[in-house]
Structure formats: C-alpha cells, structure tokens
Design a protein around this motif. Sequence first.
Motif, mmCIF file in Angstrom:
data_model
loop_
_atom_site.group_PDB
_atom_site.id
_atom_site.type_symbol
_atom_site.label_atom_id
_atom_site.label_comp_id
_atom_site.label_asym_id
_atom_site.label_seq_id
_atom_site.Cartn_x
_atom_site.Cartn_y
_atom_site.Cartn_z
ATOM 1 N N ALA A 205 0.823 -0.975 0.046
ATOM 2 C CA ALA A 205 0.070 0.068 -0.102
ATOM 3 C C ALA A 205 1.029 1.215 0.011
ATOM 4 C CB ALA A 205 -0.918 -0.197 1.314
ATOM 5 N N ALA A 258 -3.980 -0.301 5.228
ATOM 6 C CA ALA A 258 -3.402 -0.580 4.062
ATOM 7 C C ALA A 258 -4.539 -1.592 3.102
ATOM 8 C CB ALA A 258 -2.367 -1.540 4.330
ATOM 9 N N ILE A 261 -6.989 0.670 1.450
ATOM 10 C CA ILE A 261 -6.429 1.419 0.108
ATOM 11 C C ILE A 261 -6.337 0.304 -0.994
ATOM 12 C CG2 ILE A 261 -4.318 2.240 -0.724
ATOM 13 C CD1 ILE A 261 -3.610 3.192 2.085
ATOM 14 N N LEU A 262 -5.974 -0.704 -0.565
ATOM 15 C CA LEU A 262 -5.854 -2.018 -1.735
ATOM 16 C C LEU A 262 -7.254 -2.489 -2.187
ATOM 17 C CD1 LEU A 262 -2.823 -4.411 -0.149
ATOM 18 C CD2 LEU A 262 -2.639 -2.669 -1.990
#
Length: 278
Positions: A205, A258, A261-262
């Motif tokens: 990320a 993270a 975000i991914l």
Amino acid sequence: MINWYPGHMFKTKKALIEQIKLIDVVLEIRDARIPISSQNPDIDEICQNKPRIILFNKKDLADIEKTEKIIKKISWPQEVYYSLVDTWEFQGLREVWRIIDYVHGQIKDKWQKKGLRPRPLRGIVVGIPNVGKSTIINRLLKKSVKTGAKPGVTRGVQWIKLSDKLELMDTPGVLWPRLGDQEVGLKLGATGSISDEVLPVVEVATWLLKILLEEGKPEFFARFSLNGNENIPEVFAKIGQKRGLFKKVKEPDYDKIALVILKEFRQGLLGKYTLDNM
Ligand code: G4P
C-alpha cells in the motif's frame, strides 16, 4: 490462493505442455493494469507454436491509453492476436469472437489442404491467478448457451462446445506469476494476483500510495478527503481517521488502512491506473 513452490510449478508446467498438445489455440488472459507483469515467465515455452489470443482483461480498471501504448511496443514472438476486454461489463467479447472466427478460418484452410475435416478449434484459457479466467469462460459460455453449448469428452479431457468454431477446455490452466522481481511482486500484490494473506500489505500500500500521489487523480483525493499536499504517513493517518481505523487511541491501524487502500484501488474507486511502464 495457490502457493507456488518450485516443485508445484514444475509439475504444472509439465502437465500444461502435455495438455497444449491437444490444443489448437491458447486464450491467454492478462491484467490490463499490468500488461507485462501479469505475464507468466514461461508462457512462450508452454504455448509452443500454437496461435495465441491474449486478452488484456479488466480494461475498466486500467489507464487504457497507457496500456495500449505498452502493448504496441511489445515484440510478439509468434502468431499472436490481442484485445483489451472488460469481461465484467461484457465489453470486447464481440472482438474476441471475431478473432476466434479469423483463427478458425486460417486453421481450417490448413486442415483442408491436408485433407482433414474441419471441426471447432480446441482452446484453453490460461493465466496467473485473479486475472479473470473463470469470468471469461463463464461469459463466453453465457453467450453460447442460447446456441446450445454442450460438454464433450475427448481423450480424458472435458470440452465445452461454445460454437461451431470453438470448443473450450472446461477448466482454465492456472499459471504461476513472475516471482523474484520485487517491483513485479508489488504490482501483482496491488492488483490482487497474490493473496493478501501472504502479502506485506503495508509495504504494498505504501508503494501504491506513492504512485497514487504522483498521478494525483481526483477520484483518489476525493475518496479519502485529501488535499494533495500530504505525505505517505499523513495519508495513512487521514484514512485511519476518516474510517475510524485505530489500534490504540491516535495510533493508526496500518494493516487495516493498507487493506482499505488496496481493496478500493482494486475496485477502481481511486481512479483508473496502469502500473507497468515501458
Ligand atoms: P481467475 O479465474 O483468473 O482467478 O479470476 P476470476 O475469474 O475469479 O476473477 C477474479 C476477480 O476479478 C473476480 O472478482 C472477478 O469478478 C473480477 N473480474 C473479472 N473480470 C473483470 C473485469 O473485466 N473487470 C473487473 N473490474 N473485474 C473483473 P471477485 O470475485 O470479487 O474476486 P476478488 O476480487 O475477491 O479476488
């Protein structure tokens, strides 16, 4: 998701090379966001000299202009046809059928010259995990159901007759991704071809955020209420705040952020991106 240790890779490769002997055409699926990095390292060897149709799938998530530029620069090794598709929205499948028609015509001529009776092409769908192999088989099948797709068995292999031009092996060939190159690994991780369970998600990320900040697409800034002047730790902190992802008071939960975000990148909610360069 599959864990590719060398023994497994070797066995899969051997089995595929055997299967491909029964095949007239290979439908190789790649991810349009990483047209080079989603290629299996041994694909040329596996396909031998069979005609290959390369479908760059998930066009809806890619920066199409950039992907097209990259594809045009690739020097293709043999008889290769390619197309950008979005199987999710059924975009581009007509072009796929057109290519299949064309390849069938070419091969039929060769058969007839040898005195062989024309028959549908035998095809197999191959590609690394998560590029959309099963979705493509289902989409091609759906279109064909009306015309009477039917299963058949030849020499121990299950085929589905999709039209009078194409019979498809019912299970896709799952290929191992290119491993060992760190940047390729990050791209495969970001796009979802390596499972999150084995992925250093914060590292991936962080790498992705650098690109998202550089590209500066409005969808990304708007999604997380960013002003574009933040550095990477500040982006993590802002997303943590906005989504309430904290470990202790005021300490952002980096792993959870993270993953947000991914996930949202993979859904296309942060804009359209092509991560390969050429
Ligand atoms: P595979 O057989 O190559 O492993 O891939 P599969 O068809 O299972 O597709 C992987 C994921 O990609 C699926 O999401 C599928 O819906 C999605 N997908 C396939 N084609 C397209 C496309 O053209 N555009 C977009 N946007 N998505 C596509 P999923 O079931 O939600 O899986 P996951 O995201 O949880 O991995």
